[in-house]
Design an enzyme around this catalytic site. Structure first.
Site, PDB file in Angstrom:
ATOM      1  N   HIS A 115       0.860  -1.207   0.000  1.00  0.00           N
ATOM      2  CA  HIS A 115       0.000   0.000   0.000  1.00  0.00           C
ATOM      3  C   HIS A 115       0.885   1.242   0.000  1.00  0.00           C
ATOM      4  O   HIS A 115       1.558   1.529   0.993  1.00  0.00           O
ATOM      5  CB  HIS A 115      -0.892   0.008   1.266  1.00  0.00           C
ATOM      6  CG  HIS A 115      -1.787   1.218   1.381  1.00  0.00           C
ATOM      7  ND1 HIS A 115      -3.087   1.129   1.827  1.00  0.00           N
ATOM      8  CD2 HIS A 115      -1.581   2.536   1.133  1.00  0.00           C
ATOM      9  CE1 HIS A 115      -3.636   2.330   1.846  1.00  0.00           C
ATOM     10  NE2 HIS A 115      -2.738   3.208   1.424  1.00  0.00           N
TER      11      HIS A 115
ATOM     12  N   HIS B 283       1.403   5.458  -2.052  1.00  0.00           N
ATOM     13  CA  HIS B 283       0.967   6.524  -2.967  1.00  0.00           C
ATOM     14  C   HIS B 283       2.192   7.082  -3.672  1.00  0.00           C
ATOM     15  O   HIS B 283       3.033   7.714  -3.044  1.00  0.00           O
ATOM     16  CB  HIS B 283       0.254   7.632  -2.182  1.00  0.00           C
ATOM     17  CG  HIS B 283      -0.895   7.127  -1.384  1.00  0.00           C
ATOM     18  ND1 HIS B 283      -2.191   7.160  -1.835  1.00  0.00           N
ATOM     19  CD2 HIS B 283      -0.939   6.515  -0.168  1.00  0.00           C
ATOM     20  CE1 HIS B 283      -2.992   6.601  -0.930  1.00  0.00           C
ATOM     21  NE2 HIS B 283      -2.259   6.196   0.094  1.00  0.00           N
ATOM     22  N   PHE B 284       2.277   6.860  -4.990  1.00  0.00           N
ATOM     23  CA  PHE B 284       3.404   7.399  -5.759  1.00  0.00           C
ATOM     24  C   PHE B 284       3.124   8.815  -6.250  1.00  0.00           C
ATOM     25  O   PHE B 284       4.036   9.508  -6.644  1.00  0.00           O
ATOM     26  CB  PHE B 284       3.683   6.515  -6.974  1.00  0.00           C
ATOM     27  CG  PHE B 284       4.569   5.324  -6.713  1.00  0.00           C
ATOM     28  CD1 PHE B 284       5.580   5.372  -5.754  1.00  0.00           C
ATOM     29  CD2 PHE B 284       4.420   4.152  -7.459  1.00  0.00           C
ATOM     30  CE1 PHE B 284       6.424   4.282  -5.541  1.00  0.00           C
ATOM     31  CE2 PHE B 284       5.255   3.063  -7.251  1.00  0.00           C
ATOM     32  CZ  PHE B 284       6.251   3.124  -6.289  1.00  0.00           C
ATOM     33  N   ARG B 285       1.814   9.195  -6.304  1.00  0.00           N
ATOM     34  CA  ARG B 285       1.410  10.451  -6.958  1.00  0.00           C
ATOM     35  C   ARG B 285       1.753  10.369  -8.454  1.00  0.00           C
ATOM     36  O   ARG B 285       1.811   9.291  -9.012  1.00  0.00           O
ATOM     37  CB  ARG B 285       2.059  11.683  -6.283  1.00  0.00           C
ATOM     38  CG  ARG B 285       1.950  11.709  -4.747  1.00  0.00           C
ATOM     39  CD  ARG B 285       0.533  11.699  -4.217  1.00  0.00           C
ATOM     40  NE  ARG B 285       0.519  11.932  -2.763  1.00  0.00           N
ATOM     41  CZ  ARG B 285      -0.439  11.529  -1.952  1.00  0.00           C
ATOM     42  NH1 ARG B 285      -1.461  10.826  -2.413  1.00  0.00           N
ATOM     43  NH2 ARG B 285      -0.391  11.819  -0.670  1.00  0.00           N
TER      44      ARG B 285
ATOM     45  N   LYS C 117      -9.785  -0.289  -5.162  1.00  0.00           N
ATOM     46  CA  LYS C 117      -9.703   0.402  -3.883  1.00  0.00           C
ATOM     47  C   LYS C 117     -11.004   1.127  -3.608  1.00  0.00           C
ATOM     48  O   LYS C 117     -11.506   1.858  -4.455  1.00  0.00           O
ATOM     49  CB  LYS C 117      -8.542   1.421  -3.927  1.00  0.00           C
ATOM     50  CG  LYS C 117      -8.346   2.201  -2.645  1.00  0.00           C
ATOM     51  CD  LYS C 117      -7.822   1.326  -1.520  1.00  0.00           C
ATOM     52  CE  LYS C 117      -7.834   2.038  -0.177  1.00  0.00           C
ATOM     53  NZ  LYS C 117      -6.718   2.969  -0.013  1.00  0.00           N
TER      54      LYS C 117
ATOM     55  N   HIS D 206     -10.326   1.499   2.480  1.00  0.00           N
ATOM     56  CA  HIS D 206     -10.035   2.507   3.505  1.00  0.00           C
ATOM     57  C   HIS D 206     -11.211   2.450   4.468  1.00  0.00           C
ATOM     58  O   HIS D 206     -12.298   2.942   4.150  1.00  0.00           O
ATOM     59  CB  HIS D 206      -9.880   3.912   2.892  1.00  0.00           C
ATOM     60  CG  HIS D 206      -9.593   4.955   3.924  1.00  0.00           C
ATOM     61  ND1 HIS D 206      -8.367   5.575   4.037  1.00  0.00           N
ATOM     62  CD2 HIS D 206     -10.356   5.443   4.934  1.00  0.00           C
ATOM     63  CE1 HIS D 206      -8.391   6.420   5.069  1.00  0.00           C
ATOM     64  NE2 HIS D 206      -9.595   6.359   5.628  1.00  0.00           N
TER      65      HIS D 206
ATOM     66  N   HIS E 265      -4.291  -0.172   6.189  1.00  0.00           N
ATOM     67  CA  HIS E 265      -3.717   0.667   7.261  1.00  0.00           C
ATOM     68  C   HIS E 265      -4.545   0.674   8.547  1.00  0.00           C
ATOM     69  O   HIS E 265      -5.045   1.702   8.961  1.00  0.00           O
ATOM     70  CB  HIS E 265      -3.432   2.088   6.770  1.00  0.00           C
ATOM     71  CG  HIS E 265      -4.536   2.786   6.017  1.00  0.00           C
ATOM     72  ND1 HIS E 265      -5.860   2.733   6.372  1.00  0.00           N
ATOM     73  CD2 HIS E 265      -4.478   3.574   4.909  1.00  0.00           C
ATOM     74  CE1 HIS E 265      -6.560   3.456   5.530  1.00  0.00           C
ATOM     75  NE2 HIS E 265      -5.751   3.971   4.633  1.00  0.00           N
TER      76      HIS E 265
ATOM     77  N   LEU F 220      -4.263   9.631   7.949  1.00  0.00           N
ATOM     78  CA  LEU F 220      -5.564   9.015   8.175  1.00  0.00           C
ATOM     79  C   LEU F 220      -5.487   7.521   7.872  1.00  0.00           C
ATOM     80  O   LEU F 220      -4.783   7.142   6.933  1.00  0.00           O
ATOM     81  CB  LEU F 220      -6.628   9.676   7.290  1.00  0.00           C
ATOM     82  CG  LEU F 220      -7.018  11.092   7.755  1.00  0.00           C
ATOM     83  CD1 LEU F 220      -7.874  11.786   6.703  1.00  0.00           C
ATOM     84  CD2 LEU F 220      -7.768  11.053   9.097  1.00  0.00           C
TER      85      LEU F 220
ATOM     86  N   ASP G 263       1.819   2.851   3.354  1.00  0.00           N
ATOM     87  CA  ASP G 263       0.970   4.031   3.154  1.00  0.00           C
ATOM     88  C   ASP G 263       1.818   5.290   2.970  1.00  0.00           C
ATOM     89  O   ASP G 263       1.398   6.382   3.335  1.00  0.00           O
ATOM     90  CB  ASP G 263      -0.032   4.203   4.312  1.00  0.00           C
ATOM     91  CG  ASP G 263      -1.168   5.144   3.938  1.00  0.00           C
ATOM     92  OD1 ASP G 263      -1.365   5.399   2.734  1.00  0.00           O
ATOM     93  OD2 ASP G 263      -1.856   5.631   4.864  1.00  0.00           O
TER      94      ASP G 263
ATOM     95  N   HIS H  83       3.253  14.742   0.640  1.00  0.00           N
ATOM     96  CA  HIS H  83       2.579  16.020   0.405  1.00  0.00           C
ATOM     97  C   HIS H  83       3.645  17.104   0.502  1.00  0.00           C
ATOM     98  O   HIS H  83       4.553  16.992   1.322  1.00  0.00           O
ATOM     99  CB  HIS H  83       1.520  16.297   1.488  1.00  0.00           C
ATOM    100  CG  HIS H  83       0.344  15.382   1.429  1.00  0.00           C
ATOM    101  ND1 HIS H  83      -0.717  15.572   0.576  1.00  0.00           N
ATOM    102  CD2 HIS H  83       0.056  14.260   2.123  1.00  0.00           C
ATOM    103  CE1 HIS H  83      -1.615  14.613   0.747  1.00  0.00           C
ATOM    104  NE2 HIS H  83      -1.164  13.791   1.683  1.00  0.00           N
TER     105      HIS H  83
ATOM    106  N   ALA I  85      -3.366  15.086   5.187  1.00  0.00           N
ATOM    107  CA  ALA I  85      -3.077  13.828   5.874  1.00  0.00           C
ATOM    108  C   ALA I  85      -2.150  12.970   5.030  1.00  0.00           C
ATOM    109  O   ALA I  85      -2.386  12.795   3.838  1.00  0.00           O
ATOM    110  CB  ALA I  85      -4.371  13.076   6.136  1.00  0.00           C
TER     111      ALA I  85
END
Ligand code: NCD
Ligand code: ZN
Ligand code: ZN
Length: 345
Positions: A13, A15-17, A98, A135, A173, A218, A246, A250, A262
């Site tokens: 899990h 986030h690569f963006r 997801k 989530h 998560h 989160l 996770d 940002h 978050a």
């Protein structure tokens, strides 16, 4: 023990963006993970096979030279996702979908409002041997933010798992004893990912002595009894719990703001921090199962064959990382000492 060699881990899990950010996030993960489940909450979200295939190409193009790193693609469920969308995703090599309740977290505005109408899609996932990644937080504003995961279990999770008995579900998560107990007691085919921050920290680490926006993610950090329950469950070596960082970058100014985003960007230190936690627990013998075996088994993918070695050696996480755009990001655990280090090949 001052050195440990394990099968090369996977991150189930993260986030690569997108765009320039990929040149930072993909190498940071590929340094120690062979595969990663890539979350689809881009703006706009990755809702179709076509978008997932294009995103996969952009990720592959950002790999360091010679890297065998492989992204595991997902699509984002909305109120409009159809059974055909699931079939198309399967045909395109997407392994999972997801589910974000609308408004639950970063970039979830296009998420699901009516879970009830999605059951045909859940059935289609099961029929196509795909996983449902959740989530797990309710979004009702009158529910206390610290109770939203437990409420989600009671209102939705129990039902989803029962009504589609052959569906593989990952409770992403998890942050509470309630979630750990739910997964432990659930039927086969139900598992959970756990982040480094939820093993290492509790809500005091976010709020005591001043607000720490870089520890805000989160589901939000919970009280220490929940942290202890998560530590106990990984220490037990249960195959139902596996690594999902996770990692969620940002920009610094978006975190250090009067309404901060978050997400913790942990890719630089996550594997080392997990190792530190298992060491603290006297459970280094359980690290490999959690980091490298149980996730692949649950996804029905082959286990990796390469290995990585971690050594007991203190190092400091940088206080900030500069993107090629000139924008700084503050990584998780910035400026703090980590007790274990990845040994480069
Ligand atoms: C994630 C993000 O930034 O995309 N943030 C977070 O706090 N975990 C979204 C998510 O995984 O819920
Ligand atoms: Zn989430
Ligand atoms: Zn996430």
């Amino acid at each position: 023990m001052n050195e440990i060699t394990i099968i090369k881990p996977d991150d189930w899990h993260l986030h690569f963006r997108d765009q320039e950010m990929l040149l930072e996030t993909v190498p940071a993960t590929a340094r120690c993970f062979e595969r990663a489940v890539v979350m689809p909450n881009l703006m706009p979200p990755v809702t179709t096979a076509e978008l997932a295939v294009a995103y996969r190409e952009r990720i592959l193009a950002a790999r360091p030279a010679g890297s065998s790193f492989t992204p595991v693609m997902t699509i984002y469920l909305t109120d409009k996702t159809s059974v055909q969308d699931i079939k198309d995703a399967k045909a395109a090599g997407v392994l999972a979908a997801k589910m974000y309740p609308a408004g639950a977290t970063t970039n979830s505005d296009s998420g699901v409002n009516s879970l009830e109408s999605l059951y045909p899609v859940f059935e289609a996932l099961a029929d196509n041997d795909m996983l449902l990644l959740i989530h797990g937080e309710v979004t009702q504003k009158h529910i206390d933010i610290f109770d939203r995961e437990k409420e989600f279990i009671d209102q939705h999770m129990v039902k989803i798992v029962e009504r589609v008995p052959n569906l593989k579900v990952v409770f992403e998560h998890i942050t509470t004893k309630d979630a750990a107990d739910f997964v432990l007691a659930a039927r086969e085919g139900v598992a959970a990912t756990i982040t480094p921050q939820h093993l290492m920290l509790n809500r005091n680490d976010m709020l005591d002595g001043g607000i720490r926006p870089h520890n805000y993610c989160l589901p939000v950090l919970k009280r220490s009894t929940h942290q202890e329950a998560l530590r106990a469950v990984v220490k037990s070596g249960s195959h139902k719990f596996f690594l999902g960082t996770d990692s969620a970058p940002h920009a610094k100014h978006r975190k250090e703001s009067d309404c901060g985003c978050a997400g913790c960007y942990s890719a630089w230190s996550a594997l080392e921090l997990y190792t530190q936690v298992f060491d603290e627990l006297g459970a280094l013998d359980k690290l490999e199962g959690f980091a490298s075996l149980y996730g692949a088994d649950f996804y029905g993918l082959p286990r990796n064959t390469d290995t990585v070695t971690l050594v007991r050696e203190a190092w400091e996480v940088p206080t900030s990382i500069m993107l090629s755009t000139g924008e700084p990001i503050v990584p998780f655990f910035a400026g703090k000492q980590v007790a274990w280090k990845l040994k480069s090949a």
